[in-house]
Write an enzyme that holds these catalytic residues in place. Sequence first.
Site, PDB file in Angstrom:
ATOM      1  CB  THR A  32      -0.915   0.015   1.249  1.00 17.33           C
ATOM      2  OG1 THR A  32      -1.693  -1.166   1.237  1.00 17.33           O
ATOM      3  CG2 THR A  32      -1.830   1.219   1.258  1.00 17.33           C
TER       4      THR A  32
ATOM      5  CD  GLU B  62       6.326  14.226   9.617  1.00 13.88           C
ATOM      6  OE1 GLU B  62       7.065  15.207   9.703  1.00 13.88           O
ATOM      7  OE2 GLU B  62       5.563  13.874  10.540  1.00 13.88           O
TER       8      GLU B  62
ATOM      9  CB  VAL C  33       4.617   9.083  14.225  1.00 13.87           C
ATOM     10  CG1 VAL C  33       3.587   9.380  15.306  1.00 13.87           C
ATOM     11  CG2 VAL C  33       5.801   8.356  14.812  1.00 13.87           C
TER      12      VAL C  33
ATOM     13  N   GLY D 256       0.564   8.849  10.093  1.00 17.99           N
ATOM     14  CA  GLY D 256       0.269   8.982   8.663  1.00 17.99           C
ATOM     15  C   GLY D 256       0.623  10.333   8.088  1.00 17.99           C
TER      16      GLY D 256
ATOM     17  CB  ILE E  14      -0.475  14.223  11.444  1.00 23.16           C
ATOM     18  CG1 ILE E  14      -1.947  13.795  11.367  1.00 23.16           C
ATOM     19  CG2 ILE E  14      -0.309  15.418  12.363  1.00 23.16           C
ATOM     20  CD1 ILE E  14      -2.529  13.393  12.720  1.00 23.16           C
TER      21      ILE E  14
ATOM     22  N   GLY F 266      -7.051  -0.846   3.312  1.00 21.32           N
ATOM     23  CA  GLY F 266      -5.589  -0.692   3.317  1.00 21.32           C
ATOM     24  C   GLY F 266      -5.063   0.037   4.541  1.00 21.32           C
TER      25      GLY F 266
ATOM     26  CD  GLU G 123       1.006  -1.945  10.053  1.00 23.83           C
ATOM     27  OE1 GLU G 123       2.101  -2.315   9.603  1.00 23.83           O
ATOM     28  OE2 GLU G 123       0.559  -0.802   9.858  1.00 23.83           O
TER      29      GLU G 123
ATOM     30  CG  ASP H  36       0.912   0.700  14.275  1.00 21.18           C
ATOM     31  OD1 ASP H  36       1.755   0.478  13.390  1.00 21.18           O
ATOM     32  OD2 ASP H  36       0.227   1.746  14.320  1.00 21.18           O
TER      33      ASP H  36
ATOM     34  CE  LYS I  71       1.742   4.267  13.552  1.00 17.78           C
ATOM     35  NZ  LYS I  71       0.354   4.020  13.155  1.00 17.78           N
TER      36      LYS I  71
HETATM   37  N1  HSE Z   1      -1.739   0.202  10.437  1.00 19.69           N
HETATM   38  C1  HSE Z   1      -1.354   1.540  10.709  1.00 19.69           C
HETATM   39  C2  HSE Z   1      -2.556   2.279  11.311  1.00 19.69           C
HETATM   40  C3  HSE Z   1      -0.893   2.206   9.440  1.00 19.69           C
HETATM   41  O1  HSE Z   1      -3.673   1.761  11.203  1.00 19.69           O
HETATM   42  O2  HSE Z   1      -2.387   3.341  11.888  1.00 19.69           O
HETATM   43  C4  HSE Z   1      -0.277   3.552   9.622  1.00 19.69           C
HETATM   44  O3  HSE Z   1       0.868   3.504  10.427  1.00 19.69           O
END
Ligand code: HSE
Length: 402
Positions: free
Chosen positions: A13, A128, A131, A133, A135, A186, A189, A200, A204
Amino acid sequence: MTALHIALLGYGTVGKGVYKTIQTHQEKLKRIFRKEVKVVAILVKNIEKHHTLDSDVLLTDDFNKIITLEQLDVVIDAIVGQEPSFTYLQQAMNRGCHVITANKEMFAYHGTQLKQIAKEKGVTLGFEATVAGGIPIIQTLRQLLNVNNIQKVQGILNGTSNFILTKMREDGCPFETALKLAQEKGYAEADPTNDIEGYDAFYKAVILSELAFGENPNWEESIRQGIQSITPEQIELFSALGYRFKHVASMEKTEKGIVCSVKPVLVNETHPFYQIEGVQNAVSIDGDIVGNISLQGPGAGMLPTASAIIEDLVYINKHSFSPIFLDEQNGLSVKVSKIYWAMAGDAAVENIPSHIQIIDRPNPNVLIVEASWEEICDIQWPNTYFYQVLGKVLTENTLVSS
Ligand code: HSE
């Protein structure tokens, strides 16, 4: 015309989003770099799956063929997991390439080492996209760090979890249905365990903590709870009282070091995170000069993540990223605030120990209490559960704030 030669590691993705964005924004990139910006190689696991790419892009499953390319300026890492990503990026920087990564797990474990290598080799290291996406939280923290002491950082850092919690509440659908939708879009993970169990968000949080406070939270003492045990019934119960579940990472500087927790909490409409819905992420930063800053935006998905990577790419042209090695921040230590909890279940309304202060009883089955994390963990009654309430608690007569 010369070109900026880029190798892309991974074509899932995120990789596809970066490839596409470089094509759609080529003219703008050309104006910035004064040359063509060209993906010259892509590392994939299975070459057969990706035959539709341009014929002049080297598509390979062998990193050696990439790292030995005659012309290579930037390596963009869009693969998951600590290895082989860490090894590949070290090799790339040792060769003198600039590196950009979206790999949060790898960066949480090895970011400090990579920053050191980048410094030694004089290359830029962009992260960048690790963390929140799209932002621009990393750049925001870099700017704030010049003089502000950061006291607290809180965030909704996983888009998948927030999407699932929103869907379950809005549609009344089961957890599995909402997760499947997040996967189709998408956001999740490849193995969504990391999303729903809070790993996750924790990775971050570690990355933000190092940037904001100059130190990692203690991994052993950090709290990590996922959202998998939240039921539609719990969501309904608290919705009726004006609360929404949010999966929140908190990092605070205390006398004991950086206290980090990642867990589901309850917020009502007085809290800024109440409005953060779907795949949105939000980060709230308390700095001693600036006060509170909140940023929100898309936390996952093809183009938001590609946006973060492309913005990192532009920094190669502006100036080198200065690897961040913070000095001690003036011994700053912040008192941990009061903690409020919503308790529900069979035993919640009976036998509350006297040291736990009852703040409110919004309905016969729910209590709002004030207690420390340790005190609340001591309460191990069967069929009783509790969630922290962030922000203001609405009681009959007044508002109380945590
Ligand atoms: N799987 C992660 C989420 C993707 O849903 O935030 C972005 O880091």
